[in-house]
Structure formats: C-alpha cells, structure tokens
Write an enzyme that holds these catalytic residues in place. Structure first.
Site, PDB file in Angstrom:
ATOM      1  N   HIS A 119      10.087 -25.794 -19.913  1.00 44.18           N
ATOM      2  CA  HIS A 119      10.208 -26.799 -20.968  1.00 44.18           C
ATOM      3  C   HIS A 119      10.321 -26.195 -22.365  1.00 44.18           C
ATOM      4  O   HIS A 119      10.143 -26.898 -23.353  1.00 44.18           O
ATOM      5  CB  HIS A 119       9.024 -27.776 -20.896  1.00 44.18           C
ATOM      6  CG  HIS A 119       9.045 -28.639 -19.664  1.00 44.18           C
ATOM      7  ND1 HIS A 119       7.976 -29.367 -19.223  1.00 44.18           N
ATOM      8  CD2 HIS A 119      10.048 -28.888 -18.783  1.00 44.18           C
ATOM      9  CE1 HIS A 119       8.307 -30.025 -18.122  1.00 44.18           C
ATOM     10  NE2 HIS A 119       9.552 -29.737 -17.822  1.00 44.18           N
ATOM     11  N   THR A 189      -1.068 -29.451 -12.721  1.00 45.65           N
ATOM     12  CA  THR A 189       0.041 -30.350 -13.079  1.00 45.65           C
ATOM     13  C   THR A 189      -0.070 -31.651 -12.285  1.00 45.65           C
ATOM     14  O   THR A 189      -0.386 -31.625 -11.098  1.00 45.65           O
ATOM     15  CB  THR A 189       1.425 -29.679 -12.877  1.00 45.65           C
ATOM     16  OG1 THR A 189       2.445 -30.638 -13.144  1.00 45.65           O
ATOM     17  CG2 THR A 189       1.615 -29.093 -11.486  1.00 45.65           C
ATOM     18  N   SER A 190       0.196 -32.766 -12.986  1.00 47.75           N
ATOM     19  CA  SER A 190       0.066 -34.071 -12.324  1.00 47.75           C
ATOM     20  C   SER A 190       1.196 -34.297 -11.325  1.00 47.75           C
ATOM     21  O   SER A 190       1.124 -35.188 -10.485  1.00 47.75           O
ATOM     22  CB  SER A 190       0.071 -35.195 -13.369  1.00 47.75           C
ATOM     23  OG  SER A 190       1.242 -35.100 -14.152  1.00 47.75           O
ATOM     24  N   ASN A 214      -6.082 -28.296  -8.771  1.00 49.36           N
ATOM     25  CA  ASN A 214      -5.985 -29.344  -9.787  1.00 49.36           C
ATOM     26  C   ASN A 214      -7.325 -30.068  -9.865  1.00 49.36           C
ATOM     27  O   ASN A 214      -8.026 -30.196  -8.858  1.00 49.36           O
ATOM     28  CB  ASN A 214      -4.870 -30.330  -9.408  1.00 49.36           C
ATOM     29  CG  ASN A 214      -4.274 -31.009 -10.629  1.00 49.36           C
ATOM     30  OD1 ASN A 214      -3.631 -30.369 -11.443  1.00 49.36           O
ATOM     31  ND2 ASN A 214      -4.510 -32.298 -10.775  1.00 49.36           N
TER      32      ASN A 214
END
Ligand code: OAD
Length: 247
Positions: A119, A189-190, A214
C-alpha cells in the site's frame, strides 16, 4: 494457546521458505491505531474524505494534514517485539519475504530487509506531475502541501488509496513469494481489504501451510491450518525463540 505456539514453532522450524503478510495489528503495540475495530481510524474518519484520489483533488491540504498527523504519530513510535522477531527471523531462514499492507516503515526500522510494501509508504512523496518519488521525513512539513523537488508541482502521499490499483510489479512480487513459500504467516490483518485478503486463500489453494496470528478470529481463520489469537508482539518472539542447547 501454549500448544498452538509449539505447533507453529514446529511448522516454522521445518520450513526453509517463509512468506509473511502483515497488517496494522502488528504495529498496534507500537501505539499506532489500526483501521477497524473499537478505536480504529475508520471509526473516527471517513476514508472517502481522506484516502481517495477525489478527496485529494478536492482538498489536498486537508488530506496532507491528516497524513502529517499520522506521520507525527509514527515518528514518535518505535518498532515492537513483533517487528523485531520478524527481522531476526529473516536472518535465520534461507528464503523469506515480508509482504506488508502497512505504510509506517516500522518493519524496515526493526531491520527487516526483503519487504514488499503493498500500500505504499508514508515517508515517500510522489509528484502528481512528473512522478518523481522523494523520501521525506519532515514532521511537520516546511510547506503544506509539499511540492516536488524536481518540477515544483503538487506532491501526494505515495500511498495506494481507495479506488486505485496496486502497481502490477508489487502484485507479481507478492504472488511469486506466495507461490514459492512452504509456510505463510498472516499477522495482524482483518483480512477484509483486497487483494491482500485473498492472498491467504491463494496460498491455501496451492497447498501452503498457513498460520494466522491475530488478536481475534477473522473471516478466513477457518481456512487456515492454525489460527492463534493474541498479540503479535507477545506471540512472535515465542514462535521464533531458539531452544537453548546444553552441551
Ligand atoms: P485492520 O485495522 O483492518 O485490522 C487489524 C487487525 O489486527 C484486526 O483484526 C485486529 O484484531 C488485529 N490486531 C489488533 N491489535 C493486534 C495485536 N497487538 N496483535 C495482533 N493482531 C492485532 O488493518 P488491516 O487489515 O491492515 O489500507 O487493514 C488493511 C488496509 O485497510 C490497510 O492497509 C489500509 C486500510 O484501509 C489503506 O489505507 C490503503
């Protein structure tokens, strides 16, 4: 939990090629807010006002002020034991790639080297005219919005915004790392933002072993071989800890 950590350790000890995918959760213990969840950035800010090409063309100064605020937050923070555990581990394994959705640069600061930034990077300014990319660590900026050092045109954060596509070489490099690995670790990370969200599933379909770390279960947890719920800054150092041998 203890048992899952031992299992993860066993899987990783047997592998020589590892690919990691990280998200905002790995930087949470450094004091950097994640995007979703209780105190997530997208609870308090609207992405369409701050993280789209439209928002930037409407009000570049507002968008830059938001990124400047995030740059300050990150500049005041340090990598945490999760970042360091990954960086140390990279030295011990023959093939290793770290794909990150994070733009904070904390993996690099901890010493990780083979990184694919999906990103973009918050410390880079890209010229909207000539495309020049400048490394810039100013906080606060001398001028806002910042201008290109080459041609004096408007600079923008070198970040992939909503509605934009990730450059193809970055996707290729990520998919190659997934294809070549034996084990994939998915951390913090979702798993709801594409294309990162599908990368674990691609790895699974091609027979890789997947370990998720997570704070909470994610929509894909059930597809993975092992899902460990807890803080990555506590779990990663345990997974990568070398056993002491007594002679
Ligand atoms: P999210 O905020 O969506 O998800 C972070 C995940 O980390 C959540 O599932 C948390 O439960 C978990 N988490 C929080 N603290 C943790 C800890 N200490 N240890 C382990 N896990 C923890 O962040 P991302 O999945 O990275 O894109 O979001 C993906 C993209 O959405 C971001 O890159 C950003 C955003 O819009 C852009 O800005 C382009």
């Amino acid at each position: 939990m203890e048992e899952k950590i031992l299992e993860a350790k066993r899987i990783i000890d047997d592998a020589s090629n590892i690919t990691v995918l990280s998200g905002a959760g790995i930087s949470a213990e450094s004091g950097i807010p994640t995007f979703r969840g209780e105190d997530g950035l997208w609870k308090n800010f609207r992405p369409e006002d701050l993280a789209t090409p439209d928002a930037f063309s409407k009000d570049p100064k507002l968008v830059w002020e938001w990124y400047e605020w995030r740059r300050k937050l990150i500049k005041d923070s340090k990598p945490n034991p999760g970042h360091y555990a990954l960086a140390d581990f990279e030295q011990q394994v023959s093939d290793y790639t770290l794909i990150t959705q994070n733009i904070d640069g904390l993996h690099q600061l901890a010493g990780s080297r083979n990184i694919v930034e999906m990103h973009g990077n918050l410390w880079q300014i890209r010229c909207t005219s000539c495309g020049n990319i400048e490394q810039n660590f100013e906080v606060p900026f001398k001028e806002l919005p910042p201008l290109c050092k080459n041609c004096n045109s408007l600079g923008r954060p070198n970040i992939v915004w909503f509605g934009e596509v990730i450059p193809m070489p970055i996707i290729d490099k990520s998919l190659m790392a997934i294809e070549n690995c034996q084990v994939m670790l998915i951390i913090g990370t979702s798993g709801v933002v594409e294309p990162a969200a599908s990368m674990g599933l691609i790895a699974k379909q091609t027979g890789k072993t997947i370990i998720e770390i997570n704070l909470e279960p994610t929509p894909n947890s059930n597809f993975y071989d092992l899902s460990i719920n807890g803080k990555s800054g506590e779990i990663l150092p345990q997974i990568f800890r070398k056993e002491q041998t007594s002679n």
